[in-house]
Design a protein around this motif. Structure first.
Motif, PDB file in Angstrom:
ATOM      1  N   CYS A  38       0.834  -1.190   0.000  1.00 57.88           N
ATOM      2  CA  CYS A  38       0.000   0.000   0.000  1.00 57.88           C
ATOM      3  C   CYS A  38       0.878   1.252   0.000  1.00 57.88           C
ATOM      4  O   CYS A  38       0.662   2.182  -0.793  1.00 57.88           O
ATOM      5  CB  CYS A  38      -0.916  -0.013   1.221  1.00 57.88           C
ATOM      6  N   LEU A  39       1.899   1.279   0.843  1.00 54.76           N
ATOM      7  CA  LEU A  39       2.781   2.436   0.920  1.00 54.76           C
ATOM      8  C   LEU A  39       3.563   2.631  -0.371  1.00 54.76           C
ATOM      9  O   LEU A  39       3.838   3.764  -0.778  1.00 54.76           O
ATOM     10  CB  LEU A  39       3.740   2.289   2.101  1.00 54.76           C
TER      11      LEU A  39
ATOM     12  N   LEU B 185      10.559   2.283  -1.030  1.00 54.37           N
ATOM     13  CA  LEU B 185      11.485   2.945  -0.117  1.00 54.37           C
ATOM     14  C   LEU B 185      10.844   3.225   1.237  1.00 54.37           C
ATOM     15  O   LEU B 185      11.415   3.959   2.048  1.00 54.37           O
ATOM     16  CB  LEU B 185      11.994   4.249  -0.737  1.00 54.37           C
ATOM     17  N   ALA B 186       9.685   2.646   1.492  1.00 54.13           N
ATOM     18  CA  ALA B 186       9.071   2.774   2.816  1.00 54.13           C
ATOM     19  C   ALA B 186       9.954   2.090   3.851  1.00 54.13           C
ATOM     20  O   ALA B 186      10.551   1.042   3.592  1.00 54.13           O
ATOM     21  CB  ALA B 186       7.676   2.161   2.820  1.00 54.13           C
ATOM     22  N   THR B 187      10.043   2.683   5.034  1.00 53.49           N
ATOM     23  CA  THR B 187      10.863   2.106   6.091  1.00 53.49           C
ATOM     24  C   THR B 187      10.100   1.027   6.851  1.00 53.49           C
ATOM     25  O   THR B 187       8.866   0.946   6.773  1.00 53.49           O
ATOM     26  CB  THR B 187      11.305   3.186   7.084  1.00 53.49           C
ATOM     27  N   LEU B 188      10.837   0.230   7.580  1.00 56.97           N
ATOM     28  CA  LEU B 188      10.223  -0.809   8.411  1.00 56.97           C
ATOM     29  C   LEU B 188       9.238  -0.192   9.402  1.00 56.97           C
ATOM     30  O   LEU B 188       8.128  -0.694   9.587  1.00 56.97           O
ATOM     31  CB  LEU B 188      11.316  -1.590   9.144  1.00 56.97           C
ATOM     32  N   ALA B 189       9.634   0.919  10.023  1.00 57.66           N
ATOM     33  CA  ALA B 189       8.759   1.569  11.006  1.00 57.66           C
ATOM     34  C   ALA B 189       7.470   2.066  10.354  1.00 57.66           C
ATOM     35  O   ALA B 189       6.388   1.968  10.952  1.00 57.66           O
ATOM     36  CB  ALA B 189       9.496   2.729  11.677  1.00 57.66           C
TER      37      ALA B 189
ATOM     38  N   LEU C 171       1.573   1.386   9.699  1.00 59.46           N
ATOM     39  CA  LEU C 171       0.359   1.201   8.905  1.00 59.46           C
ATOM     40  C   LEU C 171      -0.275  -0.156   9.185  1.00 59.46           C
ATOM     41  O   LEU C 171      -1.498  -0.260   9.343  1.00 59.46           O
ATOM     42  CB  LEU C 171       0.676   1.333   7.415  1.00 59.46           C
ATOM     43  N   ALA C 172       0.543  -1.205   9.262  1.00 53.40           N
ATOM     44  CA  ALA C 172       0.007  -2.543   9.554  1.00 53.40           C
ATOM     45  C   ALA C 172      -0.655  -2.586  10.926  1.00 53.40           C
ATOM     46  O   ALA C 172      -1.587  -3.370  11.148  1.00 53.40           O
ATOM     47  CB  ALA C 172       1.115  -3.585   9.472  1.00 53.40           C
TER      48      ALA C 172
END
Length: 347
Positions: free
Chosen positions: A316-317, A327-331, A336-337
């Motif tokens: 989604c990101l 390039l979304a970060t783990l955090a 979002l999850a």
């Protein structure tokens, strides 16, 4: 944590600016991307150790490509520098009711002529716990198909988990073989299968008796019970599978999609959260970002349902990020999850 290895082609992506038609202006935006390299980059971005295996020529364009991967922490030491050229694809981003369009220029690229003996597989898989490939590489050429199959066989023999995104690309299957002829053999060595609505049918010729899901692809209407039946049919056809994931895209328009996925583990069927994605920035790589999220979740020991929801959130990101790679970060994915979809500024 053991390494994740991916094998495939990384290309130069040339995109018309914004939502322009091809050469509406004189500019093209340059990125690097490809299914398996996108997965490696995303997983590295999440903190896993990743290796990307491919072939690239010895020229400045390929040098820039390697620097791009290294810049995100991907191990490029198993890239064979050989062959004639870097593959290219041109992208025209769609908007509203106008679909996106892709034009490939990848004939005779380095990966299309790479052979299994061009790589030291014992070294490639040393310390590896996961191997990922897609249906894109086998579609490029018979040689590339042989390479993908050999790598999956070696990984399976070594007890490494093998995942495959079936990725049907009708514009690529041009060398005399159909997708099912090639992919049905490859998937015999796969533990985790990943697909969208049509990949099971067109890549593997696995269909439900009462029809197929073509209507859902074009209408944006989804009947999730059919996907549970389709996943079960995949397990019947390929008893080696341990998981079958299917992404569920509701294409309301090129700019507005519903996004969710399901996962079947042979006994339980999970359906993820659904995201309503409006004002899509770039949907290319959405499936790759789902695959990397699922690999991350399962490889790090998440519960199956949690791994599925992590993967859908990651994907989604990705729809908000320009370029092929997520390039979304783990955090950000974890947030979002976990239910925070507000998009509020993080201060």
């Amino acid at each position: 944590m053991k390494h994740v290895v991916t094998l495939g082609e990384i290309m130069l992506r040339l995109k018309s600016p914004g939502f322009e038609r091809f050469f509406q202006s004189s500019a093209l935006e340059a990125f690097f991307g490809g299914g398996e390299s996108n997965v490696a980059l995303s997983l590295s971005n999440f903190g896993l150790s990743t290796r990307f295996v491919t072939a690239l020529p010895d020229n400045p364009i390929a040098d820039a490509c390697v620097r791009y991967l290294r810049g995100y922490g991907v191990d490029t030491s198993f890239i064979a520098r050989q062959g004639e050229r870097v593959g290219i694809y041109y992208l025209e981003a769609g908007a509203n009711q106008r679909a996106s369009n892709v034009v490939y220029d990848r004939a005779h690229s380095s990966i299309s002529t790479a052979k299994p003996e061009d790589f030291d597989w014992d070294a490639v898989f040393d310390g590896a716990g996961w191997f990922h490939v897609t249906g894109i590489t086998p579609a490029i050429s018979q040689t590339a198909a042989d390479l993908a199959l050999h790598a999956a066989q070696v990984a399976q023999d070594k007890g490494i988990t093998v995942s495959c995104d079936y990725n049907f690309r009708k514009k690529l299957w041009k060398y005399g073989k159909t997708a099912p002829e090639v992919m049905q053999e490859l998937v015999k060595y796969v533990d985790v299968g990943i697909a969208n609505e049509e990949d099971c049918q067109k890549s593997l010729n696995v269909r439900l008796e009462d029809g197929d899901v073509d209507h859902a692809v074009t209408s944006g209407e989804l009947d999730t019970s059919r996907y549970e039946a389709l996943a079960q049919k995949m397990f019947e056809t390929f008893p080696n599978l341990k998981y079958q994931a299917i992404t569920l895209r509701e294409s309301i328009s090129a700019s507005h999609n519903g996004w969710s996925a399901c996962l079947y583990n042979g006994s339980e069927f999970f359906l993820s959260r659904r995201y309503d994605i409006t004002d899509i920035v770039d949907r290319v790589g959405g499936g790759d970002s789902f695959g990397s999220g699922l690999i991350y979740g399962l490889h790090t020991g998440m519960a199956d349902e949690d791994a599925l929801n992590f993967a859908v959130a990651a994907s989604c990101l990705k729809h908000s990020i320009l370029g092929d790679a997520n390039l979304a970060t783990l955090a950000e994915v974890q947030r979002l999850a976990g239910g925070d979809a507000s998009g509020r500024v993080q201060r």
